[in-house]
Design an enzyme around this catalytic site. Sequence first.
Site, short mmCIF file in Angstrom:
data_model
loop_
_atom_site.label_atom_id
_atom_site.label_comp_id
_atom_site.label_asym_id
_atom_site.label_seq_id
_atom_site.Cartn_x
_atom_site.Cartn_y
_atom_site.Cartn_z
CB CYS A 41 -27.69 79.36 -72.87
SG CYS A 41 -28.13 78.77 -71.07
CG ASN A 64 -31.12 76.82 -76.50
OD1 ASN A 64 -31.20 77.87 -76.71
ND2 ASN A 64 -30.75 75.96 -75.48
CD GLU A 108 -27.27 76.79 -76.37
OE1 GLU A 108 -27.64 77.96 -75.87
OE2 GLU A 108 -27.32 76.17 -75.28
#
Length: 561
Positions: free
Chosen positions: A270, A268, A272
């Site tokens: 960012c 995704n 994580e």
Amino acid sequence: MASLDSVARTVLRRRYLRRDETGEVVETPDELFHRVAADLASAEAAFGGDVDATEARFHEVMAERLFLPNSPTLMNAGTDLQQLAACFVLPVEDSIESIFEALSQTACIHQSGGGTGFSFSKLRPEGDVVGKTGGVASGPVSFMQIFDSATEQIKQGGRRRGANMGVLHVSHPDVETFVSAKGEADVLRNFNLSVATDAAFWDAIDAGEPYDLVNPRTDEIVRQVDPEALLELVAEMAWETGDPGVLFLDTIEAANPTPQLGHIEATNPCGEVPLLPYEACVLGSVNLAAHVDGETVDWDRLRETVHLGVRVLDDAIERSTFPVPEIAERVAETRKVGVGVMGFHDLLVDLRVPYGSPAAVEVAEAVMRFVHDEAWAASRQLAEERGPFPAWESSVHETPVRNATTTTVAPTGTISLLAGCSAGIEPIYNVAYTKHVLGGLEIRNDRFVDMVEARGLDAEVLLEDLHDRTTIQDVESIPDDVKRLFQTAHDLPPRQHLAVQAAFQRHTDNAVSKTVNLPASASVADVESVFRTARELDLKGVTVFRSGASTGQVLGEAPRR
Ligand code: CDP
């Protein structure tokens, strides 16, 4: 309901509270938590659960800011836009049809408040042949610009900026263009970039051997490069702009809980949550700062919150609609959720443990191990009540569990503002600063204020002086023990950032959002050394940010993933 500070009120009013057709706010913060709790708890009915009792418990855990689900859940649950997940990965195949299908799916996901990640590694390189037209291909980076422009036009649900992750495998012939793409101002503004490395790449570096770049359309070796020089180019660009980050795909794949369903090639926005193509994940974070009793962790309360958090997210999956049928199908099969933590630095302050000390790594390890164990206990219990996730039998999980993954450490960029705690597992940036979103938010560290006042200092005068400063270590009037507790991201050596990230990663199914900060004086070799250490520590990915770098990063000042 625990009282909200003015920052939380502003954020809620501007972005989260429901509005009528004229744009008037039509709900209070408490009504928001009731709306979300009622919607999520309604999922209990199908399993014979007690809807009202669950609703009351969900409301309490959110209203007390012990646990908050990700922004799309807070914004959309119980509204016409019932899309509750923050994280998506879409497949992009090597055809115009596939590229434009992914583009239209991206638009729908952004409109509903989600962020999207893509691997562009299957696209034929720039200059390759295009059979149908006899033309030449424009290559992945050029197509990424189309996604970028589309994102620019569609603000997420009108309420936040759209975010994307663009991944390219290090063996792609366009890798240098990709790695350097954000060197120019205003290019790919709505993308974070990650170069995907694997064992073959790192082995070539260790062996001092040339590394093959391969055309994904033909599987032919196009040319060979010096892998060490390529890594240096990645480090140079990360030094200059903060992008790209590095993904360790082999480490990610080794933790893929459902390898029979496919390989993981992207994350995704960012970083994580590594996901399969068409997968989505609903996140939620425990506010660690609200689980302290005196100067120790309140383990019983933490256990209760984690169990409730898993239930909140499993119900969110039940209640969520998805803008693309393939996503709805995939999510129904794996039911991935991501319980994470925020307020880690605040917790350390309460425990009187400096972020820069070895004890901080021990706290990280102990807390996340506990959260992880309890999250799995909760998922096992849900499996008894509701059945395991449908792809469980062929998954890596030996006992029946309700979710293919349970833990993730998210950035918590906005929900930490609502909870009034430090973001994710990041060290603080300042003790007082203006956050340049929503017309400017004045943020101050309450723990710092309390502590200096207890020492007889005038907090108001002091904060005026400290405003926007990235360190307090040179301020003589502050006692040393206070200084040690409020070390900022800039004060900490990269190895401590990495040690904390690694401690959390050891007990996290998905990945950990963390930025490794470097001083302005850091060299390209320092960046490279962070990449190597990250690999040695078995991280799934790493992002650096050097003070003073020209940030092209999505989502904020410096930290993002
Ligand atoms: O705090 P909040 O729930 O708003 O989000 P976060 O923890 O900062 O970010 C979690 C994930 O939400 C990111 O990795 C993205 O997948 C997504 N996101 C997004 O799509 N657009 C944003 N403007 C912020 C986050």
